[in-house]
Design an enzyme around this catalytic site. Structure first.
Site, PDB file in Angstrom:
ATOM      1  N   LEU A  69      19.986  -4.399  -5.564  1.00 33.57           N
ATOM      2  CA  LEU A  69      19.051  -3.830  -4.587  1.00 33.57           C
ATOM      3  C   LEU A  69      19.121  -2.304  -4.576  1.00 33.57           C
ATOM      4  O   LEU A  69      20.183  -1.721  -4.821  1.00 33.57           O
ATOM      5  CB  LEU A  69      19.356  -4.370  -3.192  1.00 33.57           C
ATOM      6  CG  LEU A  69      19.372  -5.895  -3.070  1.00 33.57           C
ATOM      7  CD1 LEU A  69      19.596  -6.298  -1.624  1.00 33.57           C
ATOM      8  CD2 LEU A  69      18.095  -6.518  -3.614  1.00 33.57           C
ATOM      9  N   CYS A  70      17.990  -1.696  -4.237  1.00 28.49           N
ATOM     10  CA  CYS A  70      17.902  -0.237  -4.237  1.00 28.49           C
ATOM     11  C   CYS A  70      18.418   0.320  -2.929  1.00 28.49           C
ATOM     12  O   CYS A  70      17.670   0.943  -2.164  1.00 28.49           O
ATOM     13  CB  CYS A  70      16.462   0.191  -4.478  1.00 28.49           C
ATOM     14  SG  CYS A  70      15.799  -0.527  -5.979  1.00 28.49           S
TER      15      CYS A  70
END
Ligand code: PLP
Length: 417
Positions: free
Chosen positions: A367-368
């Protein structure tokens, strides 16, 4: 906030401590389901924990599995024959519990109540109606309004609903450092309000008040303090029932038995059973335990492929196909959740294969956001892109507790051994 890597490094979980059948199955899955991001469950392990716990308890104690910890149908089916029932909070959990109970080896008599208990601070009319229609063994009511709602629903269905009053005690004196109670909470009725609530409940014709529910412990590894807690519950419930003319039949002490993650001492069930045996409830009263984590943690492994591996200013990072979108527990409860590295030899010849050896490593997800950090500063013998990172003790609050929609990557698969 992303913290800098620290100087202290723990050794990775030894690969040899993963059961061989788990290693074999994950190696197969890595081949057939690449890139793998999956939970693997072993219902027999959960069943074994339930049998051990029950064997250690006096016969007036009952074990109801808290479905929220792991609601996989195979885990529920594996547990169904080895617990007294299930603790549920939603219509979905109730449906899953009933399916597992219906498949029990010894089916209950048709007229008997469904052995489910229900808690939840804001039970909707839909949930309460499903519980009344299922003839749940007990609905653990959390407020006066909820008692009225249950009464109305039961009246409309021409039946009586068994309820326990969930109580938020003023003070629970315990051995050791653990002190509980007297804290404002959305859960249960504050102890000073209990007499008035019981008096009003007595005027509601479709309710049968069978006892009390107290769920005040969490992750407790200390058998002495948990036994002191249960004994306090028994004494308090017995005295309160006597003082207010309640025909006491059950004392629900909630969940909260802990699981040793790494170097901690495991919960001593034999000692716990022996200690609570000294304080039996009045004849005919059952004392209920509702463990979730204790039964399910060890029956699950979360395994994810290392998508990429890089050295950033001297520190190694392994990036997983997965992360907190599948497995949020280590970040949300500040658990240090160790990993094993399972080597996967297949690798496309045309690509370079980053490799770290005898190095401290931080394990992050796909995930960013820097929140997606699962483990910091673990020392691994070797890890390569394409290997699997495996988290043991991932059977409870894993798949159910994650945030699968954030960034929209595929959900974790679930497989059964
Ligand atoms: C969550 C919960 C449990 C299970 O708790 P564990 O810590 O997993 O044992 C039991 N009872 C109630 C009411 C709960 O909310």
């Amino acid at each position: 906030m992303e913290l800098p890597p620290s100087a202290a490094h723990r050794a990775a979980y030894p690969l040899t401590r993963l059961p061989e059948r788990v290693r074999t199955r994950l190696t197969e899955l890595a081949r057939t389901h690449a890139p793998l991001a999956a939970y693997l469950y072993d219902p027999d392990t959960a069943a074994a924990r339930a049998r051990e716990l029950r064997a250690a308890l006096p016969d007036w104690a009952a074990v109801y599995y808290a479905v929220k910890a792991n609601a996989h149908p195979a885990v529920l089916a594996g547990l169904a024959d080895h617990v007294d029932g299930f603790e549920v909070a939603s219509v979905s959990e109730l449906t899953l519990a009933r399916t597992a109970l219906d498949a029990r080896t010894d089916p209950r008599p048709a007229a008997a109540p469904t052995p489910v208990l229900a808690a939840g601070p804001a039970k909707s009319t839909a949930v309460l109606t499903a519980l009344v229609r299922a003839d749940a063994e007990s609905i653990n009511a959390e407020s006066l309004l909820e008692l009225h709602r249950i009464n109305h629903i039961a009246q409309r269905h021409g039946t009586t609903a068994r309820v326990s009053l969930r109580v938020n005690p003023a003070h629970i004196p315990l051995t050791g450092s653990l002190q509980m109670g007297g804290v404002p909470s959305a859960f249960g009725v504050p102890e000073p309000d209990v007499p008035a609530v019981l008096a009003e409940a007595a005027t509601l014709p479709a309710l049968d008040v069978v006892g009390f529910h107290i769920h005040a412990a969490s992750g407790n590894l200390d058998a002495e303090s948990h036994a002191a807690y249960v004994r306090w519950c028994v004494t308090w419930a017995t005295d309160t029932a006597r003082a207010h003319g309640i025909d006491l039949r059950q004392i629900d002490t909630g969940g909260g038995l802990g699981v040793a993650f790494e170097d901690e001492k495991p919960f001593d069930t034999a000692r716990f059973g022996a200690l609570i045996a000294d304080t039996p409830p009045p004849p005919g009263v059952r004392v209920i335990l509702e463990p979730g984590r204790y039964l399910a943690a060890e029956c699950g492994w979360y395994a994810a492929e290392v998508t990429d591996l890089k050295n950033s200013y001297g520190h190694w990072y392994a990036m997983l196909r997965g992360g907190i979108n599948h497995f949020q527990l280590p970040t949300s409860w500040d658990i240090v959740h160790n990993i094993a590295v399972l080597p996967v030899d297949d690798w496309p010849a045309e690509l370079p294969r980053p490799t770290a050896e005898d190095a401290p490593l931080t394990v992050v997800g796909e995930l960013c956001t820097p929140e997606d950090t699962l483990l910091r500063d673990v020392r691994v013998d070797r890890i390569r892109a394409g290997d699997l990172v495996v988290f043991p003790n991932a059977g409870s609050y894993g798949w159910e507790f994650a945030m699968p929609h954030f960034l929209g990557h595929p959900a974790a698969e679930r497989h059964v051994l």
